[in-house]
Motif scaffolding. Structure first.
Motif, PDB file in Angstrom:
ATOM      1  N   LEU A 158       0.822  -1.223   0.000  1.00 58.26           N
ATOM      2  CA  LEU A 158       0.000   0.000   0.000  1.00 58.26           C
ATOM      3  C   LEU A 158       0.849   1.263   0.000  1.00 58.26           C
ATOM      4  N   ASN A 159       2.155   1.115   0.147  1.00 51.07           N
ATOM      5  CA  ASN A 159       3.104   2.236   0.083  1.00 51.07           C
ATOM      6  C   ASN A 159       2.767   3.361   1.068  1.00 51.07           C
ATOM      7  N   PRO A 160       2.734   3.050   2.361  1.00 49.10           N
ATOM      8  CA  PRO A 160       2.525   4.129   3.348  1.00 49.10           C
ATOM      9  C   PRO A 160       3.588   5.217   3.210  1.00 49.10           C
ATOM     10  N   THR A 161       3.201   6.443   3.448  1.00 47.53           N
ATOM     11  CA  THR A 161       4.124   7.565   3.328  1.00 47.53           C
ATOM     12  C   THR A 161       5.143   7.553   4.469  1.00 47.53           C
ATOM     13  N   PRO A 162       6.437   7.614   4.180  1.00 46.10           N
ATOM     14  CA  PRO A 162       7.434   7.713   5.255  1.00 46.10           C
ATOM     15  C   PRO A 162       7.258   9.038   6.008  1.00 46.10           C
ATOM     16  N   LEU A 163       7.237   8.962   7.312  1.00 45.94           N
ATOM     17  CA  LEU A 163       6.961  10.152   8.115  1.00 45.94           C
ATOM     18  C   LEU A 163       8.142  10.639   8.942  1.00 45.94           C
ATOM     19  N   CYS A 164       9.231   9.888   8.983  1.00 47.39           N
ATOM     20  CA  CYS A 164      10.322  10.259   9.898  1.00 47.39           C
ATOM     21  C   CYS A 164      10.892  11.639   9.581  1.00 47.39           C
ATOM     22  N   SER A 165      11.109  11.943   8.305  1.00 44.38           N
ATOM     23  CA  SER A 165      11.681  13.242   7.958  1.00 44.38           C
ATOM     24  C   SER A 165      10.711  14.372   8.289  1.00 44.38           C
ATOM     25  N   LYS A 166       9.421  14.146   8.092  1.00 46.29           N
ATOM     26  CA  LYS A 166       8.430  15.166   8.433  1.00 46.29           C
ATOM     27  C   LYS A 166       8.406  15.418   9.935  1.00 46.29           C
ATOM     28  N   LEU A 167       8.522  14.345  10.707  1.00 49.00           N
ATOM     29  CA  LEU A 167       8.546  14.512  12.159  1.00 49.00           C
ATOM     30  C   LEU A 167       9.802  15.263  12.599  1.00 49.00           C
ATOM     31  N   ALA A 168      10.925  14.957  11.950  1.00 46.51           N
ATOM     32  CA  ALA A 168      12.163  15.658  12.275  1.00 46.51           C
ATOM     33  C   ALA A 168      12.025  17.146  11.983  1.00 46.51           C
ATOM     34  N   GLU A 169      11.356  17.482  10.897  1.00 45.23           N
ATOM     35  CA  GLU A 169      11.145  18.891  10.561  1.00 45.23           C
ATOM     36  C   GLU A 169      10.281  19.595  11.610  1.00 45.23           C
ATOM     37  N   LEU A 170       9.377  18.836  12.239  1.00 47.83           N
ATOM     38  CA  LEU A 170       8.544  19.410  13.298  1.00 47.83           C
ATOM     39  C   LEU A 170       9.305  19.561  14.609  1.00 47.83           C
ATOM     40  N   GLY A 171      10.492  18.946  14.679  1.00 47.01           N
ATOM     41  CA  GLY A 171      11.297  19.054  15.890  1.00 47.01           C
ATOM     42  C   GLY A 171      11.410  17.779  16.690  1.00 47.01           C
ATOM     43  N   TYR A 172      10.862  16.679  16.170  1.00 49.18           N
ATOM     44  CA  TYR A 172      10.954  15.410  16.899  1.00 49.18           C
ATOM     45  C   TYR A 172      12.404  14.925  16.903  1.00 49.18           C
ATOM     46  N   GLY A 215      -9.228  -5.027  10.931  1.00 45.41           N
ATOM     47  CA  GLY A 215      -8.939  -3.674  10.479  1.00 45.41           C
ATOM     48  C   GLY A 215      -7.959  -2.963  11.391  1.00 45.41           C
ATOM     49  N   LEU A 216      -8.125  -3.130  12.684  1.00 48.16           N
ATOM     50  CA  LEU A 216      -7.207  -2.502  13.635  1.00 48.16           C
ATOM     51  C   LEU A 216      -5.792  -3.040  13.461  1.00 48.16           C
ATOM     52  N   VAL A 217      -5.660  -4.357  13.332  1.00 52.69           N
ATOM     53  CA  VAL A 217      -4.344  -4.975  13.135  1.00 52.69           C
ATOM     54  C   VAL A 217      -3.690  -4.442  11.857  1.00 52.69           C
ATOM     55  N   THR A 218      -4.481  -4.331  10.797  1.00 53.61           N
ATOM     56  CA  THR A 218      -3.953  -3.838   9.521  1.00 53.61           C
ATOM     57  C   THR A 218      -3.550  -2.372   9.630  1.00 53.61           C
ATOM     58  N   ASN A 219      -4.373  -1.577  10.290  1.00 54.15           N
ATOM     59  CA  ASN A 219      -4.052  -0.154  10.439  1.00 54.15           C
ATOM     60  C   ASN A 219      -2.775   0.055  11.244  1.00 54.15           C
ATOM     61  N   VAL A 220      -2.591  -0.731  12.289  1.00 54.94           N
ATOM     62  CA  VAL A 220      -1.373  -0.606  13.087  1.00 54.94           C
ATOM     63  C   VAL A 220      -0.150  -1.011  12.262  1.00 54.94           C
ATOM     64  N   ALA A 221      -0.301  -2.031  11.429  1.00 56.81           N
ATOM     65  CA  ALA A 221       0.809  -2.415  10.547  1.00 56.81           C
ATOM     66  C   ALA A 221       1.148  -1.273   9.587  1.00 56.81           C
ATOM     67  N   TYR A 222       0.141  -0.565   9.115  1.00 56.66           N
ATOM     68  CA  TYR A 222       0.347   0.585   8.232  1.00 56.66           C
ATOM     69  C   TYR A 222       1.097   1.696   8.984  1.00 56.66           C
ATOM     70  N   LEU A 223       0.652   1.962  10.215  1.00 53.75           N
ATOM     71  CA  LEU A 223       1.319   2.988  11.027  1.00 53.75           C
ATOM     72  C   LEU A 223       2.776   2.609  11.284  1.00 53.75           C
ATOM     73  N   ARG A 224       3.015   1.340  11.508  1.00 53.32           N
ATOM     74  CA  ARG A 224       4.401   0.880  11.714  1.00 53.32           C
ATOM     75  C   ARG A 224       5.244   1.122  10.478  1.00 53.32           C
ATOM     76  N   ALA A 225       4.674   0.842   9.304  1.00 49.32           N
ATOM     77  CA  ALA A 225       5.408   1.020   8.060  1.00 49.32           C
ATOM     78  C   ALA A 225       5.734   2.485   7.795  1.00 49.32           C
ATOM     79  N   GLN A 226       4.900   3.383   8.259  1.00 48.78           N
ATOM     80  CA  GLN A 226       5.167   4.822   8.080  1.00 48.78           C
ATOM     81  C   GLN A 226       6.486   5.233   8.743  1.00 48.78           C
ATOM     82  N   LEU A 227       6.866   4.531   9.803  1.00 52.33           N
ATOM     83  CA  LEU A 227       8.056   4.903  10.574  1.00 52.33           C
ATOM     84  C   LEU A 227       9.197   3.909  10.356  1.00 52.33           C
ATOM     85  N   ALA A 228       9.140   3.179   9.249  1.00 51.78           N
ATOM     86  CA  ALA A 228      10.217   2.219   8.957  1.00 51.78           C
ATOM     87  C   ALA A 228      11.539   2.934   8.839  1.00 51.78           C
ATOM     88  N   GLU A 229      12.580   2.319   9.389  1.00 50.47           N
ATOM     89  CA  GLU A 229      13.934   2.925   9.353  1.00 50.47           C
ATOM     90  C   GLU A 229      14.621   2.636   8.019  1.00 50.47           C
TER      91      GLU A 229
END
Length: 294
Positions: free
Chosen positions: A90-104, A280-294
């Motif tokens: 499903l190609n979740p959007t990588p979020l780590c760089s966006k979070l870093a820009e916010l100051g995380y 659905g919850l299990v799938t959504n959490v897997a998606y959220l995990r993929a967003q923060l893949a290293e």
């Protein structure tokens, strides 16, 4: 027996009792289930189950040995691996760089990953137990081995290490923006509740708004539905003939217990709701995990 994935309509009223309000036998059940599942929270599904004490007791007395077994843990791990592999497509959007820009800071992002890991692990046993409950209430029987001495108990720890405080951002704690996201979650998912997972991740509000904004279009376009449906089928197969039955759970015993608490249709519809939403919850959490893949 086949078991279709089915969302009840209308959505039934549920009666989950939070852990901080539970006392006596109910609190003892909560603590025991958390210990067996190796999770730091009691799922809304089983809090709702406990509203029906005869049903809950019969289910947990019969399922406890199974839930503490090596085959059960292996089934949870296999379901998790399946979903996380499928979500990559499903190609979740990588979020780590966006979070870093916010100051995380890296440590803060690691804390979010660790919280997601708790749910990536912990939702699996709840899903299988909810499927088992519905399957038996609707007349199915388990075909696996029933001799306890032949069932290997899991020894050791299968849960992830966790040093992040488990804090839930309840709606009455949240700012207006977070409450608006909660309302949107309920509207998009068609549910009367915001699951524990989302309330835990909303303790980082700016992260959670980004994460939800990315997964929301996939949910509206039903892109996760095939994964949910396949996870449902895999879990039903496990219940029917893949997992042992050391507690000798039977459909007739669970139905009889449920009827002591409420009309049978009421308990079945409650089980259908959770057994429908958990894939659905299990799938959504897997998606959220993929967003923060290293």
């Amino acid at each position: 027996m086949e078991l279709a994935r089915l969302k009840p309509d209308p959505i039934p009223t549920i009666h989950p009792m939070p852990e901080y309000l539970a006392k006596g036998q109910r609190l003892a059940w909560y603590k025991d289930m958390q210990n067996v599942f190796q999770v730091p929270w009691m799922g809304v599904v089983t809090m709702a189950f406990s509203h029906y004490p005869h049903f809950y007791k019969t289910l947990w007395d019969g399922a406890r040995g199974l839930c503490a077994s090596q085959p059960y843990v292996e089934a949870c791990l296999e379901n998790r691996a399946f979903v996380e592999n499928q979500v990559k497509g499903l190609n979740p959007t990588p979020l780590c760089s966006k979070l870093a820009e916010l100051g995380y800071a890296p440590r803060e992002i690691a804390d979010i990953r660790q919280m997601i890991e708790i749910f990536s692990h912990g939702n699996q046993p709840y899903l299988i137990l909810a499927t088992l409950a519905r399957y038996l209430l609707e007349g199915g029987e388990m075909e696996g081995a029933v001799v306890p001495d032949t069932i290997s108990a899991f020894k050791g720890r299968h849960a992830p290490d966790n040093d992040v405080p488990f804090v839930l951002m309840e709606a009455h704690h949240a700012d207006p923006d977070t409450r608006a996201v909660y309302d949107d979650i309920k509207a998009v998912l068609g549910l009367p509740l915001v699951n524990t997972d989302y309330r835990a991740l909303a303790r980082w509000p700016s992260y959670w708004q980004l994460a939800w904004a990315d997964i929301r279009p996939a949910l509206l376009a039903a892109k996760t539905d095939p994964i949910c449906d396949e996870l449902h089928l895999r879990t039903v197969d496990l219940i029917r003939d893949g997992l042992p039955n050391p507690g000798c759970l039977s459909s007739s015993a669970l139905i009889q217990a449920a009827r002591q608490d409420a009309p049978l249709d009421e308990v079945i519809n409650m089980c259908r709701l959770f057994q429908w939403l958990l894939p659905g919850l299990v799938t959504n959490v897997a998606y959220l995990r993929a967003q923060l893949a290293e």
